[in-house]
Design an enzyme around this catalytic site. Structure first.
Site, PDB file in Angstrom:
ATOM      1  N   ASN A   9      64.983  -3.562  36.862  1.00  0.00           N
ATOM      2  CA  ASN A   9      66.206  -3.470  37.664  1.00  0.00           C
ATOM      3  C   ASN A   9      67.289  -4.303  36.986  1.00  0.00           C
ATOM      4  O   ASN A   9      67.299  -5.521  37.109  1.00  0.00           O
ATOM      5  CB  ASN A   9      65.915  -3.983  39.087  1.00  0.00           C
ATOM      6  CG  ASN A   9      67.145  -3.981  39.959  1.00  0.00           C
ATOM      7  OD1 ASN A   9      68.167  -3.379  39.621  1.00  0.00           O
ATOM      8  ND2 ASN A   9      67.065  -4.649  41.104  1.00  0.00           N
ATOM      9  N   TRP A  10      68.174  -3.610  36.278  1.00  0.00           N
ATOM     10  CA  TRP A  10      69.205  -4.336  35.518  1.00  0.00           C
ATOM     11  C   TRP A  10      70.310  -4.885  36.417  1.00  0.00           C
ATOM     12  O   TRP A  10      71.159  -5.646  35.959  1.00  0.00           O
ATOM     13  CB  TRP A  10      69.834  -3.410  34.479  1.00  0.00           C
ATOM     14  CG  TRP A  10      68.936  -3.031  33.349  1.00  0.00           C
ATOM     15  CD1 TRP A  10      67.634  -3.418  33.160  1.00  0.00           C
ATOM     16  CD2 TRP A  10      69.266  -2.184  32.246  1.00  0.00           C
ATOM     17  NE1 TRP A  10      67.146  -2.868  32.002  1.00  0.00           N
ATOM     18  CE2 TRP A  10      68.123  -2.093  31.414  1.00  0.00           C
ATOM     19  CE3 TRP A  10      70.407  -1.483  31.858  1.00  0.00           C
ATOM     20  CZ2 TRP A  10      68.098  -1.345  30.243  1.00  0.00           C
ATOM     21  CZ3 TRP A  10      70.379  -0.732  30.704  1.00  0.00           C
ATOM     22  CH2 TRP A  10      69.243  -0.663  29.895  1.00  0.00           C
ATOM     23  N   LYS A  11      70.366  -4.427  37.651  1.00  0.00           N
ATOM     24  CA  LYS A  11      71.445  -4.827  38.571  1.00  0.00           C
ATOM     25  C   LYS A  11      72.798  -4.529  37.906  1.00  0.00           C
ATOM     26  O   LYS A  11      72.913  -3.507  37.239  1.00  0.00           O
ATOM     27  CB  LYS A  11      71.286  -6.291  38.978  1.00  0.00           C
ATOM     28  CG  LYS A  11      69.888  -6.560  39.523  1.00  0.00           C
ATOM     29  CD  LYS A  11      69.754  -7.888  40.216  1.00  0.00           C
ATOM     30  CE  LYS A  11      68.315  -8.060  40.686  1.00  0.00           C
ATOM     31  NZ  LYS A  11      68.145  -9.235  41.532  1.00  0.00           N
ATOM     32  N   HIS A  85      67.814  -2.278  48.367  1.00  0.00           N
ATOM     33  CA  HIS A  85      67.576  -3.600  47.772  1.00  0.00           C
ATOM     34  C   HIS A  85      68.251  -4.647  48.662  1.00  0.00           C
ATOM     35  O   HIS A  85      69.313  -4.384  49.234  1.00  0.00           O
ATOM     36  CB  HIS A  85      68.149  -3.641  46.353  1.00  0.00           C
ATOM     37  CG  HIS A  85      67.746  -4.865  45.600  1.00  0.00           C
ATOM     38  ND1 HIS A  85      68.342  -6.086  45.820  1.00  0.00           N
ATOM     39  CD2 HIS A  85      66.796  -5.068  44.655  1.00  0.00           C
ATOM     40  CE1 HIS A  85      67.775  -6.984  45.036  1.00  0.00           C
ATOM     41  NE2 HIS A  85      66.831  -6.396  44.315  1.00  0.00           N
ATOM     42  N   GLU A  87      70.026  -7.028  48.026  1.00  0.00           N
ATOM     43  CA  GLU A  87      71.423  -7.311  47.664  1.00  0.00           C
ATOM     44  C   GLU A  87      72.362  -6.262  48.243  1.00  0.00           C
ATOM     45  O   GLU A  87      73.505  -6.554  48.592  1.00  0.00           O
ATOM     46  CB  GLU A  87      71.549  -7.405  46.128  1.00  0.00           C
ATOM     47  CG  GLU A  87      70.964  -8.717  45.623  1.00  0.00           C
ATOM     48  CD  GLU A  87      70.372  -8.667  44.226  1.00  0.00           C
ATOM     49  OE1 GLU A  87      70.611  -7.681  43.494  1.00  0.00           O
ATOM     50  OE2 GLU A  87      69.646  -9.614  43.869  1.00  0.00           O
ATOM     51  N   GLU A 159      59.805  -7.439  48.112  1.00  0.00           N
ATOM     52  CA  GLU A 159      60.521  -8.515  47.431  1.00  0.00           C
ATOM     53  C   GLU A 159      60.975  -9.557  48.451  1.00  0.00           C
ATOM     54  O   GLU A 159      62.024  -9.382  49.092  1.00  0.00           O
ATOM     55  CB  GLU A 159      61.780  -7.958  46.744  1.00  0.00           C
ATOM     56  CG  GLU A 159      61.515  -6.919  45.690  1.00  0.00           C
ATOM     57  CD  GLU A 159      62.704  -6.805  44.748  1.00  0.00           C
ATOM     58  OE1 GLU A 159      62.527  -7.081  43.560  1.00  0.00           O
ATOM     59  OE2 GLU A 159      63.806  -6.477  45.199  1.00  0.00           O
ATOM     60  N   GLY A 165      65.359 -14.115  42.020  1.00  0.00           N
ATOM     61  CA  GLY A 165      66.237 -14.897  41.143  1.00  0.00           C
ATOM     62  C   GLY A 165      66.147 -16.401  41.323  1.00  0.00           C
ATOM     63  O   GLY A 165      67.008 -17.136  40.832  1.00  0.00           O
ATOM     64  N   SER A 201      61.428 -12.974  40.855  1.00  0.00           N
ATOM     65  CA  SER A 201      61.161 -13.967  39.811  1.00  0.00           C
ATOM     66  C   SER A 201      59.931 -13.654  38.957  1.00  0.00           C
ATOM     67  O   SER A 201      59.213 -14.571  38.530  1.00  0.00           O
ATOM     68  CB  SER A 201      61.048 -15.364  40.424  1.00  0.00           C
ATOM     69  OG  SER A 201      62.283 -15.745  41.003  1.00  0.00           O
ATOM     70  N   GLY A 222      63.783  -8.062  37.735  1.00  0.00           N
ATOM     71  CA  GLY A 222      65.236  -8.189  37.632  1.00  0.00           C
ATOM     72  C   GLY A 222      65.636  -8.953  36.385  1.00  0.00           C
ATOM     73  O   GLY A 222      65.663  -8.405  35.284  1.00  0.00           O
ATOM     74  N   GLY A 223      65.905 -10.241  36.546  1.00  0.00           N
ATOM     75  CA  GLY A 223      66.418 -11.076  35.456  1.00  0.00           C
ATOM     76  C   GLY A 223      65.664 -10.932  34.138  1.00  0.00           C
ATOM     77  O   GLY A 223      66.296 -10.781  33.079  1.00  0.00           O
TER      78      GLY A 223
HETATM   79  P1  PGA Z   1      64.445 -11.129  39.845  1.00  0.00           P
HETATM   80  O1  PGA Z   1      65.007  -9.896  40.679  1.00  0.00           O
HETATM   81  O2  PGA Z   1      63.302 -10.616  39.028  1.00  0.00           O
HETATM   82  O3  PGA Z   1      65.604 -11.571  39.014  1.00  0.00           O
HETATM   83  O4  PGA Z   1      64.024 -12.151  40.826  1.00  0.00           O
HETATM   84  C1  PGA Z   1      64.147  -8.947  41.215  1.00  0.00           C
HETATM   85  C2  PGA Z   1      64.928  -7.947  42.011  1.00  0.00           C
HETATM   86  O5  PGA Z   1      65.883  -8.348  42.694  1.00  0.00           O
HETATM   87  O6  PGA Z   1      64.622  -6.757  41.996  1.00  0.00           O
END
Ligand code: PGA
Length: 313
Positions: A9-11, A85, A87, A159, A165, A201, A222-223
């Site tokens: 997930n590149w966001k 998600h 976010e 999640e 994050g 994370s 993500g990150g």
């Molecule tokens: P993260 O994000 O790996 O940076 O914690 C995961 C996500 O939000 O899908």
């Protein structure tokens, strides 16, 4: 054992096409879905092994400034979409109702959906019992109404919001139990065989702890999916674990195009190869032909918009 999958997930990253191209290249491996921003989706058309994903999808085409629909995503080569998600729920006010609508629409257009759920820090503090209750509630709210025949295309990404994050991760065996609970709750809705991913994370050091859990079918990263060495390592660990298991995510073999007809000898006029033009069907006919996305939510503002648009026609 089912093969595990990694969803990157590149966001809202990276900044440039060059960086995106590089990341696509590194992540283009079996059992990987790359959920890139809309802006870079065209660069992912060349993927050989990985599947192209998106991070959201609107219900359908129309006068919805700024949105991108499932119908458009399918045309762009996207196979899976992340929906709901945290976010999007927190920053863009997405509700369970809208997420279910989006999921139904995406499934109707043939996309696989990855629906995100997870408890907040406050809910976490309320304890394990409450976490179980929250999970059941989230699964019911985010999956109710999805037809059981679509089960095979549904993945739930668990999640915990507090883990996204932050560098803080839950105990993998607890997550295994929660994955089991997610599956049994989905089954109570008639949805069998739903995959469950863990996200929050995940990095190259902790990924195998989660991947080794039998009820966890993969990871939403993500990150770490934006750092070449990290995502390469995570994918390698996952594929080593999968061994020779046939990949879940595989590229469809493109249909062979017919060779141009040979020009007969002696003909004076050379037949030139004409490009096939695709005639766009009138909107109404097209809408009839395509499976209709669910546009009849209980209290969604979008159904009203859609209806009023139709009336004006
Ligand atoms: P993260 O994000 O790996 O940076 O914690 C995961 C996500 O939000 O899908």
């Amino acid at each position: 054992m089912k093969p595990k999958i990694i969803v990157a997930n590149w966001k809202c990253n990276p900044e440039s096409s060059q960086e995106a191209q590089k990341l696509f290249g590194i992540s283009d491996k079996k059992n990987v879905v790359i959920a890139a921003p809309y802006l870079f989706l065209h660069l992912g058309k060349e993927l050989t092994y990985a599947q192209l994903g998106a991070q959201d999808a609107f219900l359908d085409n129309g006068a919805f400034t700024g949105e991108v629909s499932s119908r458009q995503l399918v045309k762009a080569g996207v196979k899976s979409v992340i929906l709901g998600h945290s976010e999007r729920r927190i920053y863009f006010g997405e509700t369970d109702e809208l997420i279910v609508q989006k999921a139904k629409a995406a499934l109707d257009f043939g996309l696989s959906v990855i629906i995100c759920i997870g408890e907040s820090q406050r809910e976490r503090e309320e304890g394990t019992m409450m976490a179980g209750r929250t999970i059941r509630r989230d699964v019911i709210n985010s999956l109710s109404g999805i037809p059981p025949k679509r089960s095979g295309k549904i993945t739930v990404a668990y999640e915990p919001i507090w883990a996204i994050g932050t560098g803080e991760t839950p105990n993998p065996t607890d997550i295994n139990e929660r994955a089991k609970l997610i599956k049994s709750t989905a089954e109570s809705l008639g949805l069998f065989g739903v995959n469950v991913l863990y996200g929050g994370s995940v990095d190259e050091n902790n990924c195998s702890d989660f991947l080794n859990q039998p009820e966890i079918d993969g990871l939403l990263v993500g990150g770490a999916s934006l750092v070449s060495e990290k995502i390469a390592k995570i994918i390698k660990i996952m594929n080593n674990l999968n061994g020779d298991i046939y990949p879940v995510v595989h590229k469809e073999v493109p249909a062979k195009t017919k060779p141009a007809k040979e020009v007969k000898r002696g003909t004076t006029k050379k037949k030139t190869e004409t490009k096939k033009t695709v005639t766009l069907k009138p909107k109404k006919a097209l809408a009839k032909k395509q499976a209709k996305p669910a546009l009849k939510p209980k209290k969604s503002p979008f159904s009203k918009v859609k209806k009023s648009v139709k009336k004006k026609k």
